[in-house]
Design a protein around this motif. Structure first.
Motif, PDB file in Angstrom:
ATOM      1  N   GLU A 134      -5.667  -3.009  -5.729  1.00 52.14           N
ATOM      2  CA  GLU A 134      -4.833  -2.232  -6.654  1.00 52.14           C
ATOM      3  C   GLU A 134      -3.725  -1.439  -5.968  1.00 52.14           C
ATOM      4  OE1 GLU A 134      -3.455   1.143  -8.921  1.00 52.14           O
ATOM      5  OE2 GLU A 134      -4.818   1.281  -7.212  1.00 52.14           O
ATOM      6  N   PRO A 135      -3.977  -0.703  -4.866  1.00 52.21           N
ATOM      7  CA  PRO A 135      -2.872   0.030  -4.212  1.00 52.21           C
ATOM      8  C   PRO A 135      -1.789  -0.900  -3.670  1.00 52.21           C
ATOM      9  CG  PRO A 135      -5.008   0.797  -3.398  1.00 52.21           C
ATOM     10  CD  PRO A 135      -5.266  -0.434  -4.185  1.00 52.21           C
ATOM     11  N   ILE A 136      -2.196  -2.076  -3.245  1.00 50.42           N
ATOM     12  CA  ILE A 136      -1.224  -3.044  -2.714  1.00 50.42           C
ATOM     13  C   ILE A 136      -0.312  -3.538  -3.833  1.00 50.42           C
ATOM     14  CG2 ILE A 136      -0.965  -5.295  -1.616  1.00 50.42           C
ATOM     15  CD1 ILE A 136      -2.003  -3.066   0.241  1.00 50.42           C
ATOM     16  N   LEU A 137      -0.900  -3.951  -4.940  1.00 51.40           N
ATOM     17  CA  LEU A 137      -0.095  -4.447  -6.062  1.00 51.40           C
ATOM     18  C   LEU A 137       0.780  -3.337  -6.647  1.00 51.40           C
ATOM     19  CD1 LEU A 137      -2.410  -6.880  -8.075  1.00 51.40           C
ATOM     20  CD2 LEU A 137      -0.422  -7.427  -6.672  1.00 51.40           C
ATOM     21  N   ARG A 138       0.256  -2.134  -6.675  1.00 54.15           N
ATOM     22  CA  ARG A 138       1.057  -1.025  -7.213  1.00 54.15           C
ATOM     23  C   ARG A 138       2.283  -0.767  -6.333  1.00 54.15           C
ATOM     24  NH1 ARG A 138       0.035   2.548 -11.067  1.00 54.15           N
ATOM     25  NH2 ARG A 138      -2.179   1.960 -11.167  1.00 54.15           N
ATOM     26  N   ASP A 139       2.099  -0.794  -5.025  1.00 57.44           N
ATOM     27  CA  ASP A 139       3.225  -0.572  -4.113  1.00 57.44           C
ATOM     28  C   ASP A 139       4.246  -1.698  -4.237  1.00 57.44           C
ATOM     29  OD1 ASP A 139       4.150   1.098  -1.616  1.00 57.44           O
ATOM     30  OD2 ASP A 139       4.366  -0.999  -1.018  1.00 57.44           O
ATOM     31  N   ILE A 140       3.770  -2.921  -4.369  1.00 58.48           N
ATOM     32  CA  ILE A 140       4.664  -4.073  -4.529  1.00 58.48           C
ATOM     33  C   ILE A 140       5.496  -3.922  -5.802  1.00 58.48           C
ATOM     34  CG2 ILE A 140       4.688  -6.549  -5.031  1.00 58.48           C
ATOM     35  CD1 ILE A 140       2.294  -6.809  -3.083  1.00 58.48           C
ATOM     36  N   GLU A 141       4.842  -3.518  -6.897  1.00 55.55           N
ATOM     37  CA  GLU A 141       5.564  -3.337  -8.160  1.00 55.55           C
ATOM     38  C   GLU A 141       6.580  -2.216  -8.068  1.00 55.55           C
ATOM     39  OE1 GLU A 141       6.915  -1.732 -11.713  1.00 55.55           O
ATOM     40  OE2 GLU A 141       5.422  -0.631 -10.532  1.00 55.55           O
ATOM     41  N   GLU A 142       6.188  -1.088  -7.456  1.00 53.99           N
ATOM     42  CA  GLU A 142       7.090   0.062  -7.369  1.00 53.99           C
ATOM     43  C   GLU A 142       8.306  -0.227  -6.510  1.00 53.99           C
ATOM     44  OE1 GLU A 142       4.526   3.147  -5.963  1.00 53.99           O
ATOM     45  OE2 GLU A 142       3.694   3.589  -7.971  1.00 53.99           O
ATOM     46  N   ARG A 143       8.218  -1.205  -5.643  1.00 56.13           N
ATOM     47  CA  ARG A 143       9.343  -1.577  -4.787  1.00 56.13           C
ATOM     48  C   ARG A 143      10.195  -2.693  -5.399  1.00 56.13           C
ATOM     49  NH1 ARG A 143       9.385   0.888  -0.077  1.00 56.13           N
ATOM     50  NH2 ARG A 143       7.525   2.062   0.526  1.00 56.13           N
ATOM     51  N   GLY A 144       9.895  -3.075  -6.627  1.00 56.88           N
ATOM     52  CA  GLY A 144      10.725  -4.057  -7.323  1.00 56.88           C
ATOM     53  C   GLY A 144      10.485  -5.484  -6.898  1.00 56.88           C
ATOM     54  N   LEU A 145       9.255  -5.785  -6.456  1.00 60.35           N
ATOM     55  CA  LEU A 145       8.920  -7.124  -5.981  1.00 60.35           C
ATOM     56  C   LEU A 145       7.904  -7.787  -6.917  1.00 60.35           C
ATOM     57  CD1 LEU A 145       8.399  -6.232  -2.207  1.00 60.35           C
ATOM     58  CD2 LEU A 145      10.440  -7.287  -3.220  1.00 60.35           C
ATOM     59  N   LEU A 146       7.747  -9.092  -6.784  1.00 57.81           N
ATOM     60  CA  LEU A 146       6.727  -9.848  -7.503  1.00 57.81           C
ATOM     61  C   LEU A 146       5.560 -10.133  -6.567  1.00 57.81           C
ATOM     62  CD1 LEU A 146       6.587 -13.163  -6.619  1.00 57.81           C
ATOM     63  CD2 LEU A 146       8.895 -13.063  -7.579  1.00 57.81           C
TER      64      LEU A 146
ATOM     65  N   THR B  66      -5.763  -9.445 -13.466  1.00 54.86           N
ATOM     66  CA  THR B  66      -6.213  -8.302 -14.260  1.00 54.86           C
ATOM     67  C   THR B  66      -5.517  -7.019 -13.839  1.00 54.86           C
ATOM     68  OG1 THR B  66      -8.381  -9.339 -14.509  1.00 54.86           O
ATOM     69  CG2 THR B  66      -8.235  -6.974 -14.954  1.00 54.86           C
ATOM     70  N   ILE B  67      -5.412  -6.813 -12.513  1.00 55.86           N
ATOM     71  CA  ILE B  67      -4.763  -5.597 -12.014  1.00 55.86           C
ATOM     72  C   ILE B  67      -3.274  -5.597 -12.361  1.00 55.86           C
ATOM     73  CG2 ILE B  67      -4.225  -4.252  -9.954  1.00 55.86           C
ATOM     74  CD1 ILE B  67      -6.731  -5.537  -8.660  1.00 55.86           C
ATOM     75  N   ALA B  68      -2.617  -6.732 -12.167  1.00 56.53           N
ATOM     76  CA  ALA B  68      -1.178  -6.824 -12.447  1.00 56.53           C
ATOM     77  C   ALA B  68      -0.887  -6.536 -13.913  1.00 56.53           C
ATOM     78  CB  ALA B  68      -0.661  -8.201 -12.057  1.00 56.53           C
ATOM     79  N   GLN B  69      -1.729  -7.026 -14.792  1.00 55.11           N
ATOM     80  CA  GLN B  69      -1.541  -6.767 -16.219  1.00 55.11           C
ATOM     81  C   GLN B  69      -1.704  -5.285 -16.526  1.00 55.11           C
ATOM     82  OE1 GLN B  69      -4.211  -8.997 -18.715  1.00 55.11           O
ATOM     83  NE2 GLN B  69      -3.144  -8.459 -20.599  1.00 55.11           N
ATOM     84  N   ALA B  70      -2.652  -4.636 -15.870  1.00 50.45           N
ATOM     85  CA  ALA B  70      -2.907  -3.222 -16.143  1.00 50.45           C
ATOM     86  C   ALA B  70      -1.766  -2.330 -15.685  1.00 50.45           C
ATOM     87  CB  ALA B  70      -4.212  -2.800 -15.458  1.00 50.45           C
ATOM     88  N   ILE B  71      -1.090  -2.687 -14.597  1.00 48.77           N
ATOM     89  CA  ILE B  71      -0.029  -1.819 -14.056  1.00 48.77           C
ATOM     90  C   ILE B  71       1.369  -2.400 -14.287  1.00 48.77           C
ATOM     91  CG2 ILE B  71      -1.584  -0.906 -12.308  1.00 48.77           C
ATOM     92  CD1 ILE B  71      -0.206  -2.650 -10.236  1.00 48.77           C
ATOM     93  N   ASN B  72       1.456  -3.463 -15.091  1.00 50.01           N
ATOM     94  CA  ASN B  72       2.741  -4.105 -15.407  1.00 50.01           C
ATOM     95  C   ASN B  72       3.469  -4.591 -14.157  1.00 50.01           C
ATOM     96  OD1 ASN B  72       2.446  -3.704 -18.186  1.00 50.01           O
ATOM     97  ND2 ASN B  72       3.404  -1.687 -18.106  1.00 50.01           N
TER      98      ASN B  72
ATOM     99  N   ASP C 219       6.444 -10.964 -16.384  1.00 47.63           N
ATOM    100  CA  ASP C 219       7.105  -9.693 -16.051  1.00 47.63           C
ATOM    101  C   ASP C 219       7.315  -8.901 -17.325  1.00 47.63           C
ATOM    102  OD1 ASP C 219       8.494  -7.604 -14.993  1.00 47.63           O
ATOM    103  OD2 ASP C 219      10.262  -8.769 -14.429  1.00 47.63           O
ATOM    104  N   ARG C 220       6.503  -7.898 -17.545  1.00 44.58           N
ATOM    105  CA  ARG C 220       6.625  -7.066 -18.757  1.00 44.58           C
ATOM    106  C   ARG C 220       7.718  -6.021 -18.634  1.00 44.58           C
ATOM    107  NH1 ARG C 220       0.466  -5.904 -20.913  1.00 44.58           N
ATOM    108  NH2 ARG C 220      -0.181  -8.080 -21.042  1.00 44.58           N
ATOM    109  N   ASN C 221       8.323  -5.919 -17.481  1.00 47.82           N
ATOM    110  CA  ASN C 221       9.384  -4.933 -17.279  1.00 47.82           C
ATOM    111  C   ASN C 221      10.743  -5.468 -17.681  1.00 47.82           C
ATOM    112  OD1 ASN C 221       7.768  -2.798 -16.041  1.00 47.82           O
ATOM    113  ND2 ASN C 221       7.476  -4.261 -14.390  1.00 47.82           N
ATOM    114  N   GLU C 222      10.831  -6.727 -18.076  1.00 50.61           N
ATOM    115  CA  GLU C 222      12.148  -7.297 -18.408  1.00 50.61           C
ATOM    116  C   GLU C 222      12.621  -6.735 -19.738  1.00 50.61           C
ATOM    117  OE1 GLU C 222      12.450 -11.655 -16.345  1.00 50.61           O
ATOM    118  OE2 GLU C 222      11.413 -11.552 -18.259  1.00 50.61           O
TER     119      GLU C 222
END
Length: 392
Positions: free
Chosen positions: A284-296, A310-316, A389-392
């Protein structure tokens, strides 16, 4: 006899009766003309007074500077079509210093409303593909790391390979292991078409050099991050491996060290990770950092128990799964058959993602198959266009 005092001395003038003077026609005309001029002068004075009292908004005068030059404006629809931006108008303006400013604006399509397009989100100008967007970077002890831009622009969008936007089967092929072998990396860059996505090994060599060559040829890039396999430490992917028993801080440090190796990539893909991918607390911390940096994040799909979805869906977090490994059997004909299976999968679900490595057999098979598939109407795209990508 009277004396005429006005007569010249010594001369006598004979008295004459003076005729009565009549008004001259020319004099009358002169009077009329003078009256007309007087009237015109009065009218002009009244008009001037009105203009002086008028609001400044009544009259607008644009006066360009004496030394200004009108920029040359050109429209280029062909460039849009080749870059997957056919829904926009392109306007290129040549400025005084010779630089070219490109502006994309929405273009009306038949039967549709306006097409809203953010030009920045369709990848880089090919001429700038080797240079990072400075707004998407921050300095760190590990080098320059990706961040979201002030306007929300992400590396996921900036460095993505543009695609046509047309309906049809879309397939992404990701070739990993680049940077580990100099000759293998060189062959992959030289022989594979720009539609193929490259994944550079975090522990590879000369990555900045290879990144520039790959981007120059139009490839979308990922960083291949080693993660703890089931049989770790007997099977050790290297010093940057993310290990579930280590602290999140330590694993993030390794991730950032890998991220700082190069720029101009759209995301992270795992290398191995049979154990790490199944540990939600570690992942979870890894995926969260990746998302916050604008990466896939691309999960290569080799771990059936992976928790990344599951984690990616929870944190978008922008996320995708690989559908199959194309070179589990290192034989050219076998790889071609797997690629045909990938195409059939795309026909059923619309999209598919294949994962392989930069072996000679894989490179040769993929280069041949892409040429043939494009002739069948299959579009090979960068993996960024297939993420959830739910952020689009």
């Amino acid at each position: 006899m009277g004396t005429d005092l006005r007569a010249p001395l010594g001369q006598k003038r004979k008295k004459q009766d003076r005729p009565q003077r009549r008004p001259s026609v020319f004099a009358a005309i002169g009077v009329l003309a003078g009256a007309g001029l007087l009237g015109l002068s009065f009218y002009a004075m009244r008009s001037t007074d009105k203009l002086e009292k008028a609001s400044p908004q009544d009259v607008t005068v644009a006066v360009p500077p004496a030394d200004s030059k009108t920029p040359t404006v050109q429209r280029d629809q062909k460039a849009l079509q080749t870059n997957g931006q056919s829904g926009s108008d392109v306007q290129r303006t040549v400025m005084d210093d010779g630089t070219v400013v490109t502006k994309y604006s929405p273009r009306q399509r038949e039967g549709e409303g306006p097409v809203i397009i953010n030009a920045q989100r369709f990848g880089q100008d090919p001429k700038m593909a080797t240079s990072p967007n400075e707004d998407l970077l921050e300095d760190s002890p590990f080098g320059r790391l990706p961040v979201k831009g002030p306007d929300g622009l992400r590396a996921l969008e900036q460095y993505a390979r543009p695609w046509s936007g047309a309906r049809g089967n879309r397939i992404a092929i990701v070739i990993g292991g680049l940077g580990l072998s100099q000759t293998g990396t060189q062959k992959a860059i030289q022989n594979l078409p720009g539609e193929v996505t490259f994944a550079f090994a975090a522990t590879g060599n000369s990555l900045q050099r290879w990144m520039q060559e790959a981007r120059r040829d139009g490839h979308e890039l990922l960083i291949q991050m080693p993660m703890e396999p089931i049989d770790y430490p007997d099977n050790d992917p290297g010093p940057l491996t993310l290990v579930s028993k280590d602290s999140p801080k330590e694993n993030l440090r390794r991730l950032h060290e890998a991220m700082g190796k190069i720029t101009n990539y759209t995301g992270i893909v795992n290398y191995l990770g049979g154990r790490y991918l199944t540990d939600a607390d570690a992942m979870e911390p890894i995926l969260r950092d990746i998302e916050e940096r604008g990466l896939l994040f691309l999960d290569d799909g080799t771990s059936a128990q992976s928790k990344t979805g599951t984690i990616a869906q929870a944190i978008n977090a922008p996320h995708a799964f690989g559908d199959m490994t194309i070179d589990g059997q290192l034989d050219r004909q076998a790889i071609l058959r797997k690629l045909d299976d990938l195409e059939r999968l795309a026909q059923r679900k619309g999209t598919a993602i294949g994962i392989g490595s930069a072996f000679d057999e894989t490179v040769d098979a993929v280069a041949q198959w892409v040429r043939e598939a494009q002739g069948r109407g299959v579009e090979v795209v960068g993996v960024a266009s297939l993420v959830t990508d739910r952020n689009e």
